[in-house]
Design an enzyme around this catalytic site. Structure first.
Site, short mmCIF file in Angstrom:
data_model
loop_
_atom_site.label_atom_id
_atom_site.label_comp_id
_atom_site.label_asym_id
_atom_site.label_seq_id
_atom_site.Cartn_x
_atom_site.Cartn_y
_atom_site.Cartn_z
N HIS A 97 0.83 -1.21 0.00
CA HIS A 97 0.00 0.00 0.00
C HIS A 97 0.86 1.25 0.00
CE1 HIS A 97 0.95 -0.63 4.25
NE2 HIS A 97 0.79 0.68 4.42
N ASP A 99 0.51 4.86 1.89
CA ASP A 99 -0.28 5.29 3.04
C ASP A 99 -1.35 6.32 2.68
OD1 ASP A 99 1.03 3.69 4.91
OD2 ASP A 99 2.57 5.22 5.29
N HIS A 248 4.60 0.09 0.32
CA HIS A 248 5.33 -0.74 1.29
C HIS A 248 4.45 -1.85 1.84
CE1 HIS A 248 3.64 2.73 3.43
NE2 HIS A 248 3.46 1.91 4.45
N ARG A 263 5.08 6.17 14.17
CA ARG A 263 5.11 6.82 12.86
C ARG A 263 4.66 8.27 12.96
NH1 ARG A 263 1.27 4.63 8.19
NH2 ARG A 263 0.08 6.56 8.38
O1 LIG Z 1 5.08 -1.64 10.67
C1 LIG Z 1 5.74 -1.35 9.68
O2 LIG Z 1 6.88 -1.74 9.49
C2 LIG Z 1 5.15 -0.44 8.65
C3 LIG Z 1 3.67 -0.31 8.82
C4 LIG Z 1 3.07 0.65 7.85
O3 LIG Z 1 2.45 0.27 6.89
C5 LIG Z 1 3.28 2.09 8.06
O4 LIG Z 1 3.91 2.49 9.03
O5 LIG Z 1 2.80 2.86 7.24
FE LIG Z 2 1.80 1.93 5.73
#
Ligand SMILES: O=C(O)CCC(=O)C(=O)O
Ligand SMILES: [Fe+2]
Length: 272
Positions: A97, A99, A248, A263
């Site tokens: 995806h 984000d 990702h 994040r």
């Molecule tokens: O947990 C992760 O490594 C990435 C998860 C994810 O899709 C994000 O942080 O946007």
């Molecule tokens: Fe993500």
């Protein structure tokens, strides 16, 4: 300490050494990191002992920050989103995806910090949607450039795994949106495939019997190993990615082990 940038693959990814986000980051250093992100699309920094405030403040240098409609956030720093397997079922990130493409203005990028990791597994992969675009035949590039796709939050937040009130409100506030299938990076001018399995639900004006296989072909193409990089996390690693031209996938191969990521998400502009 001098900054060094070590590419990880020809298409995507680089490790940056010589930057400490727990110290004041001067403008030259910030611009070097930003330039590396634009070039390599995802960059990794090891051993970052950053607080939530420092992570937020660093991310805010790229632009205004986004607060996610569904995922939990830090009590003291609301711009820090918590990806904590003890708080949420995170299996839905094990899907390629880009984000928040369900927003009219999806994110520019994100700064992700590893806080707690499983003993093994939990790697994250990124794919370069510009390298994937460049590898398409010219006739297909031209055709895809005429199409728009529908993106819908509901696709990645199944009702059975997310608290219903927050999800219902998020669905009300985020009706499906339309973006071009091929977007142009606002800074580099590069073109990228901008449909992903996570949130794309169809192509405008195209019957699902045709749109489904066409989208499936693009998802497979973008995520060919040649266009991807896979990161094995250590606690204190920071990844910074350009969400406009990448996708990702957070692998979910660690059972019930505890994994915590923080994040900060930078707002982007309307894809064109
Ligand atoms: O947990 C992760 O490594 C990435 C998860 C994810 O899709 C994000 O942080 O946007
Ligand atoms: Fe993500």
């Amino acid at each position: 300490m001098a900054i060094s940038i070590e590419p990880l693959t020809p298409a995507i990814g680089a490790v940056i050494a010589g930057v400490d986000l727990a110290q004041p980051v001067d403008d030259d250093t910030f611009h070097a990191v930003e330039a590396a992100m634009l070039t390599h699309q995802v960059v990794f920094l090891r051993d970052q002992a950053v607080t939530e405030q420092q992570q937020r403040d660093f991310a805010a240098r790229f632009g205004p920050l986004h607060i996610h409609p569904i995922y939990p956030r830090s009590d003291s720093v609301p711009e820090i989103m918590l990806l904590d397997t003890a708080l949420n079922d995170l299996r839905d990130n094990a899907l390629w995806h880009s984000d928040v493409s369900f927003l009219e203005t999806p994110s520019l990028g994100a700064v992700l910090l590893a806080r707690k990791l499983p003993p093994l597994g939990g790697d994250t992969l990124w794919a370069s949607a510009t390298a994937a675009y460049d590898a398409l035949p010219d006739t297909l590039k031209a055709y895809l450039g005429t199409l728009s796709a529908i993106h819908d939050l509901a696709k990645s937040f199944p009702a059975e795994r997310f608290e219903s009130d927050a999800l219902a409100a998020a669905k009300r506030n985020n009706p499906p949106v339309v973006h071009p299938v091929i977007r142009t990076h606002p800074v580099t001018g590069k073109k990228a495939i901008f449909v992903s399995e996570g949130f794309t639900t169809g192509i405008v004006g195209m019957d699902p019997t045709l749109a489904g296989p066409l989208l499936a072909m693009l998802y497979t193409h973008v995520t060919r190993p040649e266009f991807t990089v896979r990161w094995k996390w250590r606690v204190g690693d920071v990844a910074i990615w350009d969400n406009r031209v990448t996708q990702h996938y957070a692998t979910y191969d660690y059972g019930n082990a505890h994994r915590v990521m923080n994040r900060a998400t930078m707002m982007g502009d309307k894809p064109f």
